[in-house]
Scaffold this active site. Structure first.
Site, short mmCIF file in Angstrom:
data_model
loop_
_atom_site.label_atom_id
_atom_site.label_comp_id
_atom_site.label_asym_id
_atom_site.label_seq_id
_atom_site.Cartn_x
_atom_site.Cartn_y
_atom_site.Cartn_z
N PHE A 66 22.89 48.09 39.65
CA PHE A 66 23.70 49.26 40.29
C PHE A 66 24.36 49.37 38.76
CE2 PHE A 66 27.77 47.24 40.49
CZ PHE A 66 27.45 45.89 40.64
N ARG A 84 28.94 37.40 37.61
CA ARG A 84 29.35 37.13 39.04
C ARG A 84 28.86 35.65 39.44
NH1 ARG A 84 30.32 41.83 40.42
NH2 ARG A 84 27.99 42.22 40.29
N GLY A 134 25.23 42.54 49.00
CA GLY A 134 24.58 42.13 47.98
C GLY A 134 25.71 41.06 47.29
N ASP A 192 36.81 40.53 40.58
CA ASP A 192 36.94 41.81 40.08
C ASP A 192 36.10 41.82 38.73
OD1 ASP A 192 37.80 44.89 39.55
OD2 ASP A 192 39.22 44.11 38.16
N LYS A 230 18.72 38.20 37.86
CA LYS A 230 20.00 38.63 37.36
C LYS A 230 21.11 37.81 38.05
CE LYS A 230 23.34 42.26 37.60
NZ LYS A 230 23.94 43.54 38.19
N ASN A 269 30.51 44.42 50.55
CA ASN A 269 29.21 44.59 49.69
C ASN A 269 28.16 43.37 50.12
OD1 ASN A 269 27.15 44.04 47.87
ND2 ASN A 269 28.39 45.50 46.25
N TYR A 286 26.15 50.02 35.65
CA TYR A 286 25.58 50.31 34.17
C TYR A 286 24.32 49.60 33.99
CZ TYR A 286 30.42 52.06 33.64
OH TYR A 286 31.79 52.75 33.63
N ASP A 287 23.98 49.23 34.78
CA ASP A 287 22.75 48.13 34.44
C ASP A 287 21.65 48.76 33.75
OD1 ASP A 287 23.26 45.58 35.80
OD2 ASP A 287 22.95 46.19 37.80
P1 IMP Z 1 33.65 45.86 41.03
O1 IMP Z 1 34.19 44.66 40.70
O2 IMP Z 1 32.49 45.53 42.18
O3 IMP Z 1 34.65 46.73 41.85
O4 IMP Z 1 32.95 46.49 40.13
C1 IMP Z 1 33.49 47.32 39.21
C2 IMP Z 1 32.57 48.38 38.34
O5 IMP Z 1 31.94 47.60 37.41
C3 IMP Z 1 31.27 48.44 38.97
O6 IMP Z 1 31.49 49.81 39.90
C4 IMP Z 1 30.18 49.01 38.03
O7 IMP Z 1 30.63 50.32 37.51
C5 IMP Z 1 30.76 47.92 36.99
N1 IMP Z 1 30.02 46.61 37.07
C6 IMP Z 1 30.18 45.44 37.57
N2 IMP Z 1 29.42 44.43 37.76
C7 IMP Z 1 28.29 45.21 37.41
C8 IMP Z 1 26.87 44.73 37.20
O8 IMP Z 1 26.50 43.64 37.66
N3 IMP Z 1 25.88 45.84 36.82
C9 IMP Z 1 26.59 47.08 36.68
N4 IMP Z 1 27.58 47.30 36.81
C10 IMP Z 1 28.57 46.65 37.20
#
Ligand code: IMP
Length: 209
Positions: A155, A184, A14, A72, A178, A12, A157-158
């Site tokens: 992206f 993160r 970003g 994660d 953000k 990713n 749930y933002d």
């Molecule tokens: P991953 O850790 O990138 O796999 O994120 C798992 C899931 O958590 C993503 O697909 C989103 O649904 C949600 N998520 C994680 N971080 C964010 C964020 O910063 N904004 C919105 N949704 C998030």
């Protein structure tokens, strides 16, 4: 201080930009999964963010021999007992998109009053070598879930995640804004000293918020 190669276990762009900004100035060479296109993906079925981050970091470190940074993350909603949690990406079912996840979230919260919609984004980052996890760090961003989607940035749930101190959803924030306050970003800030200690040759402990 030694120098080292660190594999950032993400494709990713970003996330990669965020990691590069926060690790800037360290004597490290960063590689990504794009440099290792044929590696098998790990199974991420642990019950905690920490478990999945450690598993992912160890998996890629063992395959490449590089120190590996993996994360994660997800959304925890108090009124839903912490769900969707580690199931955030596929809350509405396998192969579902963010719109379906958000629709399910709002449906599940339909009986919950606005004052009881507390939630947080949580992120755990693990740094591993080929044989062991060297450090972990976590970060959280607290907010409330709103029914009405607001904003077009971000992206997942933002659009439904309102940060009361800012009066904005995370989808209404500029990316830099953000990143400065995000789960993160905070976890990355917290893991940087551990990397500095490793490069200096001393031992590392877990770092948590
Ligand atoms: P991953 O850790 O990138 O796999 O994120 C798992 C899931 O958590 C993503 O697909 C989103 O649904 C949600 N998520 C994680 N971080 C964010 C964020 O910063 N904004 C919105 N949704 C998030």
């Amino acid at each position: 201080m030694r120098s080292a190669t660190i594999l950032i276990a993400t494709a990713n762009q970003g996330k990669l930009g965020e990691v590069m900004a926060i690790l800037a100035g360290l004597p490290v060479h960063l590689t990504t999964l794009e440099d290792y296109p044929d590696l098998p993906v790990p199974v991420e079925d642990a019950e905690t963010f920490e478990g999945n981050a450690k598993r992912k970091a160890l998996h890629y470190a063992a395959l490449t021999g590089c120190w590996t940074l993996a994360d994660d993350s997800g959304l925890e909603v108090d009124a839903l007992g912490g769900e969707p949690g580690v199931h955030s990406a596929r809350y509405a079912g396998p192969g579902c998109d963010a719109a379906a996840n958000n629709a399910k979230l709002i449906r599940e919260l339909s009986d919950i009053s606005p004052g009881q919609r507390m939630a947080r984004f949580r992120c755990v980052i693990a740094l591993a070598g080929p044989e062991e996890v060297l450090a972990t760090a976590s970060g959280a961003l607290h907010g409330v879930i709103v029914d009405q989607a607001r904003g077009t940035g971000g992206f997942g749930y933002d659009p439904h995640f309102l940060v009361p101190e800012y009066g904005m959803t995370t989808a209404e924030m500029l990316p830099e804004q953000k990143n400065r306050i995000s789960h993160r970003g905070r976890a990355l800030q917290a893991v940087r000293p551990a990397i500095e200690r490793l490069l200096a040759g001393s031992s590392v402990a877990g770092l948590n918020d």
